[in-house]
Write a protein that holds these residues in place. Structure first.
Motif, mmCIF file in Angstrom:
data_model
loop_
_atom_site.group_PDB
_atom_site.id
_atom_site.type_symbol
_atom_site.label_atom_id
_atom_site.label_comp_id
_atom_site.label_asym_id
_atom_site.label_seq_id
_atom_site.Cartn_x
_atom_site.Cartn_y
_atom_site.Cartn_z
ATOM 1 N N ALA A 60 -132.071 2.606 8.441
ATOM 2 C CA ALA A 60 -131.382 3.124 9.624
ATOM 3 C C ALA A 60 -131.187 4.640 9.543
ATOM 4 O O ALA A 60 -131.419 5.356 10.523
ATOM 5 C CB ALA A 60 -130.043 2.419 9.802
ATOM 6 N N VAL A 61 -130.766 5.128 8.397
ATOM 7 C CA VAL A 61 -130.569 6.577 8.242
ATOM 8 C C VAL A 61 -131.904 7.297 8.345
ATOM 9 O O VAL A 61 -132.029 8.311 9.040
ATOM 10 C CB VAL A 61 -129.847 6.895 6.908
ATOM 11 C CG1 VAL A 61 -129.855 8.391 6.630
ATOM 12 C CG2 VAL A 61 -128.423 6.365 6.937
ATOM 13 N N TRP A 62 -132.926 6.776 7.667
ATOM 14 C CA TRP A 62 -134.245 7.427 7.665
ATOM 15 C C TRP A 62 -134.843 7.477 9.070
ATOM 16 O O TRP A 62 -135.268 8.536 9.524
ATOM 17 C CB TRP A 62 -135.175 6.692 6.705
ATOM 18 C CG TRP A 62 -136.551 7.264 6.608
ATOM 19 C CD1 TRP A 62 -136.890 8.518 6.193
ATOM 20 C CD2 TRP A 62 -137.784 6.623 6.935
ATOM 21 N NE1 TRP A 62 -138.257 8.681 6.233
ATOM 22 C CE2 TRP A 62 -138.825 7.527 6.682
ATOM 23 C CE3 TRP A 62 -138.093 5.351 7.403
ATOM 24 C CZ2 TRP A 62 -140.163 7.211 6.897
ATOM 25 C CZ3 TRP A 62 -139.435 5.022 7.611
ATOM 26 C CH2 TRP A 62 -140.444 5.967 7.355
ATOM 27 N N THR A 63 -134.871 6.352 9.761
ATOM 28 C CA THR A 63 -135.497 6.339 11.083
ATOM 29 C C THR A 63 -134.682 7.118 12.107
ATOM 30 O O THR A 63 -135.246 7.836 12.933
ATOM 31 C CB THR A 63 -135.731 4.903 11.590
ATOM 32 O OG1 THR A 63 -134.490 4.203 11.600
ATOM 33 C CG2 THR A 63 -136.749 4.173 10.748
ATOM 34 N N GLY A 64 -133.366 6.991 12.055
ATOM 35 C CA GLY A 64 -132.525 7.712 13.018
ATOM 36 C C GLY A 64 -132.625 9.217 12.846
ATOM 37 O O GLY A 64 -132.816 9.961 13.821
ATOM 38 N N ALA A 65 -132.519 9.673 11.618
ATOM 39 C CA ALA A 65 -132.604 11.116 11.363
ATOM 40 C C ALA A 65 -133.994 11.650 11.692
ATOM 41 O O ALA A 65 -134.135 12.723 12.290
ATOM 42 C CB ALA A 65 -132.249 11.412 9.905
ATOM 43 N N ALA A 66 -135.028 10.902 11.328
ATOM 44 C CA ALA A 66 -136.395 11.337 11.625
ATOM 45 C C ALA A 66 -136.629 11.397 13.131
ATOM 46 O O ALA A 66 -137.299 12.318 13.629
ATOM 47 C CB ALA A 66 -137.409 10.414 10.961
ATOM 48 N N ALA A 67 -136.077 10.452 13.876
ATOM 49 C CA ALA A 67 -136.234 10.463 15.334
ATOM 50 C C ALA A 67 -135.625 11.719 15.943
ATOM 51 O O ALA A 67 -136.228 12.365 16.814
ATOM 52 C CB ALA A 67 -135.603 9.208 15.939
ATOM 53 N N VAL A 68 -134.449 12.095 15.474
ATOM 54 C CA VAL A 68 -133.789 13.305 15.986
ATOM 55 C C VAL A 68 -134.595 14.551 15.615
ATOM 56 O O VAL A 68 -134.820 15.439 16.442
ATOM 57 C CB VAL A 68 -132.338 13.392 15.471
ATOM 58 C CG1 VAL A 68 -131.715 14.741 15.785
ATOM 59 C CG2 VAL A 68 -131.503 12.262 16.064
ATOM 60 N N VAL A 69 -135.057 14.618 14.372
ATOM 61 C CA VAL A 69 -135.864 15.761 13.927
ATOM 62 C C VAL A 69 -137.144 15.862 14.756
ATOM 63 O O VAL A 69 -137.521 16.950 15.226
ATOM 64 C CB VAL A 69 -136.186 15.639 12.416
ATOM 65 C CG1 VAL A 69 -137.268 16.623 11.992
ATOM 66 C CG2 VAL A 69 -134.924 15.843 11.587
#
Length: 106
Positions: A60-69
């Motif tokens: 969840a942290v990886w995909t969410g942060a990557a989506a924002v980036v």
């Protein structure tokens, strides 16, 4: 240490995605190799994180942060427009990732 591993996983995953776009369907060899290498680093970082944390939190942290980036990269580098509701979604995602990220400290 976990925070640094997340930064490397997110950065390399996002880099792999941008390089995949630049590879033009893997027709440009240099970008293609860069994408494969970046995804390799992301995979190793995720594997190391999964030894220390639950899969739900890591993913969840990886995909969410990557989506924002990646949304930010699209907006700046490729002039992709972002609507108001999409920006609200980004804000919600940032809050969610921050709350889930508290597990990194625990």
């Amino acid at each position: 240490m976990l925070f640094l591993m997340f930064v490397l996983a997110i950065g390399s995953g996002a880099s792999g995605t941008v390089l995949t776009r630049a590879s033009n369907g893997f027709r440009r060899v240099g970008y293609s190799l860069g994408a494969i290498a970046a995804y390799g680093v992301a995979t190793v970082m995720l594997a190391l994180l999964l030894q220390r944390m639950p899969v739900g939190i890591v993913y969840a942290v990886w995909t969410g942060a990557a989506a924002v980036v990646l949304l930010a990269i699209d907006r700046v580098a490729f002039q992709v427009r972002t609507s108001g509701p999409q920006l609200v979604g980004v804000a919600i995602t940032i809050v969610g990732v921050a709350l889930l990220g508290t597990a990194v400290q625990a």
